[in-house]
Design a protein around this motif. Structure first.
Motif, PDB file in Angstrom:
ATOM      1  N   ALA A   1      11.486  18.822  32.367  1.00 37.46           N
ATOM      2  CA  ALA A   1      12.989  17.919  32.450  1.00 37.46           C
ATOM      3  C   ALA A   1      12.573  16.622  32.040  1.00 37.46           C
ATOM      4  N   SER A   2      11.347  16.077  32.389  1.00 35.13           N
ATOM      5  CA  SER A   2      11.279  14.452  32.267  1.00 35.13           C
ATOM      6  C   SER A   2      11.074  14.223  30.679  1.00 35.13           C
ATOM      7  N   VAL A   3      11.315  12.961  30.634  1.00 31.97           N
ATOM      8  CA  VAL A   3      11.322  12.635  29.108  1.00 31.97           C
ATOM      9  C   VAL A   3      10.770  11.125  29.229  1.00 31.97           C
TER      10      VAL A   3
ATOM     11  N   PRO B   1      10.510   7.731  27.915  1.00 29.81           N
ATOM     12  CA  PRO B   1      11.119   6.632  27.380  1.00 29.81           C
ATOM     13  C   PRO B   1      10.982   6.154  26.197  1.00 29.81           C
ATOM     14  N   VAL B   2       9.535   5.835  26.012  1.00 29.88           N
ATOM     15  CA  VAL B   2       8.929   5.170  24.834  1.00 29.88           C
ATOM     16  C   VAL B   2       8.933   6.241  23.555  1.00 29.88           C
ATOM     17  N   ALA B   3       8.705   7.386  23.824  1.00 26.60           N
ATOM     18  CA  ALA B   3       8.633   8.334  22.836  1.00 26.60           C
ATOM     19  C   ALA B   3      10.074   8.653  22.295  1.00 26.60           C
ATOM     20  N   VAL B   4      11.035   8.765  23.121  1.00 27.07           N
ATOM     21  CA  VAL B   4      12.548   9.161  22.732  1.00 27.07           C
ATOM     22  C   VAL B   4      12.932   7.867  22.114  1.00 27.07           C
ATOM     23  N   GLN B   5      12.801   6.566  22.519  1.00 26.31           N
ATOM     24  CA  GLN B   5      13.184   5.419  21.881  1.00 26.31           C
ATOM     25  C   GLN B   5      12.448   5.335  20.569  1.00 26.31           C
ATOM     26  N   ASP B   6      11.332   5.650  20.250  1.00 26.08           N
ATOM     27  CA  ASP B   6      10.727   5.690  19.142  1.00 26.08           C
ATOM     28  C   ASP B   6      11.210   6.548  18.092  1.00 26.08           C
ATOM     29  N   VAL B   7      11.683   7.840  18.547  1.00 21.83           N
ATOM     30  CA  VAL B   7      12.214   8.872  17.734  1.00 21.83           C
ATOM     31  C   VAL B   7      13.577   8.586  17.032  1.00 21.83           C
TER      32      VAL B   7
ATOM     33  N   GLN C   1      -2.048  19.674  32.611  1.00 22.31           N
ATOM     34  CA  GLN C   1      -1.973  17.977  32.379  1.00 22.31           C
ATOM     35  C   GLN C   1      -0.568  17.684  31.446  1.00 22.31           C
ATOM     36  N   GLU C   2       0.055  16.645  31.800  1.00 19.68           N
ATOM     37  CA  GLU C   2       1.232  16.225  31.020  1.00 19.68           C
ATOM     38  C   GLU C   2       0.774  15.812  29.608  1.00 19.68           C
ATOM     39  N   ARG C   3       1.615  16.348  28.602  1.00 21.94           N
ATOM     40  CA  ARG C   3       1.659  16.198  27.317  1.00 21.94           C
ATOM     41  C   ARG C   3       2.819  15.881  26.683  1.00 21.94           C
ATOM     42  N   SER C   4       3.234  15.187  25.638  1.00 26.28           N
ATOM     43  CA  SER C   4       4.457  14.750  25.014  1.00 26.28           C
ATOM     44  C   SER C   4       4.881  15.838  23.874  1.00 26.28           C
ATOM     45  N   GLY C   5       5.756  16.486  24.121  1.00 29.61           N
ATOM     46  CA  GLY C   5       6.300  17.695  23.238  1.00 29.61           C
ATOM     47  C   GLY C   5       7.312  17.427  22.342  1.00 29.61           C
ATOM     48  N   LEU C   6       8.073  18.256  21.767  1.00 29.16           N
ATOM     49  CA  LEU C   6       9.078  17.939  20.840  1.00 29.16           C
ATOM     50  C   LEU C   6      10.245  16.744  21.199  1.00 29.16           C
ATOM     51  N   GLY C   7      10.284  15.884  20.315  1.00 33.13           N
ATOM     52  CA  GLY C   7      11.471  14.966  20.811  1.00 33.13           C
ATOM     53  C   GLY C   7      10.858  13.911  21.740  1.00 33.13           C
ATOM     54  N   GLY C   8       9.552  14.043  22.070  1.00 30.02           N
ATOM     55  CA  GLY C   8       8.953  13.516  23.272  1.00 30.02           C
ATOM     56  C   GLY C   8       9.102  13.816  24.548  1.00 30.02           C
ATOM     57  N   ARG C   9       9.664  14.961  24.816  1.00 30.05           N
ATOM     58  CA  ARG C   9       9.883  15.574  26.112  1.00 30.05           C
ATOM     59  C   ARG C   9       8.526  16.019  26.691  1.00 30.05           C
TER      60      ARG C   9
ATOM     61  N   LEU D   1      -0.323   1.244  17.135  1.00 25.14           N
ATOM     62  CA  LEU D   1      -1.380   1.067  16.307  1.00 25.14           C
ATOM     63  C   LEU D   1      -1.404   1.662  15.135  1.00 25.14           C
ATOM     64  N   VAL D   2      -0.952   3.056  15.111  1.00 22.70           N
ATOM     65  CA  VAL D   2      -1.095   4.067  14.144  1.00 22.70           C
ATOM     66  C   VAL D   2       0.254   4.183  13.321  1.00 22.70           C
ATOM     67  N   GLN D   3       0.073   4.079  12.102  1.00 27.49           N
ATOM     68  CA  GLN D   3       1.483   4.067  11.401  1.00 27.49           C
ATOM     69  C   GLN D   3       1.744   5.543  11.474  1.00 27.49           C
ATOM     70  N   GLY D   4       3.205   5.591  11.682  1.00 30.85           N
ATOM     71  CA  GLY D   4       3.958   7.127  11.552  1.00 30.85           C
ATOM     72  C   GLY D   4       3.673   7.671  12.970  1.00 30.85           C
ATOM     73  N   TYR D   5       3.056   7.124  13.809  1.00 30.41           N
ATOM     74  CA  TYR D   5       2.596   8.195  15.080  1.00 30.41           C
ATOM     75  C   TYR D   5       3.916   8.657  15.590  1.00 30.41           C
ATOM     76  N   PRO D   6       5.077   7.877  15.866  1.00 34.74           N
ATOM     77  CA  PRO D   6       6.236   8.824  16.606  1.00 34.74           C
ATOM     78  C   PRO D   6       6.574   9.934  15.866  1.00 34.74           C
ATOM     79  N   GLY D   7       6.565   9.786  14.188  1.00 38.37           N
ATOM     80  CA  GLY D   7       6.777  11.210  13.513  1.00 38.37           C
ATOM     81  C   GLY D   7       6.138  12.546  14.149  1.00 38.37           C
ATOM     82  N   ARG D   8       5.147  12.500  14.913  1.00 39.97           N
ATOM     83  CA  ARG D   8       4.590  13.767  15.352  1.00 39.97           C
ATOM     84  C   ARG D   8       5.520  14.518  16.135  1.00 39.97           C
ATOM     85  N   VAL D   9       6.363  13.944  16.935  1.00 38.08           N
ATOM     86  CA  VAL D   9       7.128  14.615  17.854  1.00 38.08           C
ATOM     87  C   VAL D   9       8.404  15.254  17.084  1.00 38.08           C
ATOM     88  N   ARG D  10       8.367  15.300  15.909  1.00 35.48           N
ATOM     89  CA  ARG D  10       9.467  16.088  15.080  1.00 35.48           C
ATOM     90  C   ARG D  10       9.210  17.658  15.263  1.00 35.48           C
TER      91      ARG D  10
END
Length: 247
Positions: free
Chosen positions: A16-18, A20-26, A96-104, A177-186
């Motif tokens: 249920a946690s999100v 904030p950095v990932a969601v903002q980037d998306v 371990q906590e990982r980032s999923g779809l939409g940064g969730r 640092l990596v170009q396009g990195y946030p796009g992975r969570v699409r």
């Protein structure tokens, strides 16, 4: 490795946690984004990604395949569970906590392959890593430590095929640092993916190494299809059976 614990299928509050950095980037992710290709910055069309990524057919294929593979590998998973339990101290399942779809965020499951530690620092495993147990070394070489992730697929946290999910510390380190990195969570993160069959797995000691992996992830986000998923799965099977690069 402080998040090591036994399987608790009923306790999944981490989903249920999100971040904030990932969601903002998306939220601000442009339809075209810069990607490094052979040292040159090029624009890549990303948009919302391939419609197939969130298609009911992909989700249904994930569920059917995950159920079939759990049934197939259940005896092996029972043997691995016993081997890990008997040969080293600590919980059998690494969570371990990982980032999923939409940064969730979600809890990823693996068979523990390292000696149990209460330390807080994360460090990627390398070749001849002294933290890896004898049983864990076999599990990592055969990718059998990843088998519990079929349950992640059933829960909807992951897909069979998609970008591999990274730990939060790597997301924080490479997001700018990596170009396009946030796009992975699409896409839902996958057990295997385009980057993995290209040999872009394991340690990411430099920005350039991570950039190459992310470029493949973004290509998958753009081009995902049933045909591509099937090709990735076939190559993954060949890779697991014959590759000596895993560690």
């Amino acid at each position: 490795m402080s998040e090591l614990s036994d399987f608790e299928f009923a306790s999944r509050s981490g989903n249920a946690s999100v971040s904030p950095v990932a969601v903002q980037d998306v939220a601000i992710l442009p339809r075209r984004m810069p990607v490094l290709v052979r040292g040159e910055v090029c624009d890549a069309e990303v948009g919302e990604g391939s419609p197939y990524l969130l298609a009911p057919s992909k989700r249904m294929a994930d569920i059917v395949l995950a159920l079939a593979l759990i049934a197939l590998f259940l005896p092996l998973m029972a043997l691995i569970y016993a081997a890990v339990r008997i040969t080293s101290r600590g919980p059998v399942i690494f969570r371990q906590e990982r980032s999923g779809l939409g940064g969730r965020s979600f809890q990823i499951y693996k068979f523990r392959s390292m000696y149990f530690s209460n330390g807080e620092d994360f460090r990627q495993a390398g070749r001849s890593d002294g933290r890896v147990t004898p049983v864990g070394r076999v599990l990592r070489m055969t990718s059998a430590d990843e088998l519990p992730q079929f349950f992640n697929v059933l829960f909807g946290d992951m897909s069979i095929v998609g970008p591999r999910p990274h730990v939060a510390s790597l997301d924080a380190a490479y997001a700018t640092l990596v170009q396009g990195y946030p796009g992975r969570v699409r896409a839902r993160p996958g057990i295997t993916g385009l980057a993995q069959i290209r040999g872009q797995r394991g340690e990411t000691p430099t920005v350039e190494v991570m950039q190459a992996r992310v470029n493949s992830d973004l290509e998958y986000v753009r081009e995902a299809s049933l045909r591509l998923d099937a090709r990735i799965l076939v190559v993954t099977i060949i890779y697991v059976l014959f590759s000596k690069d895993a560690y």
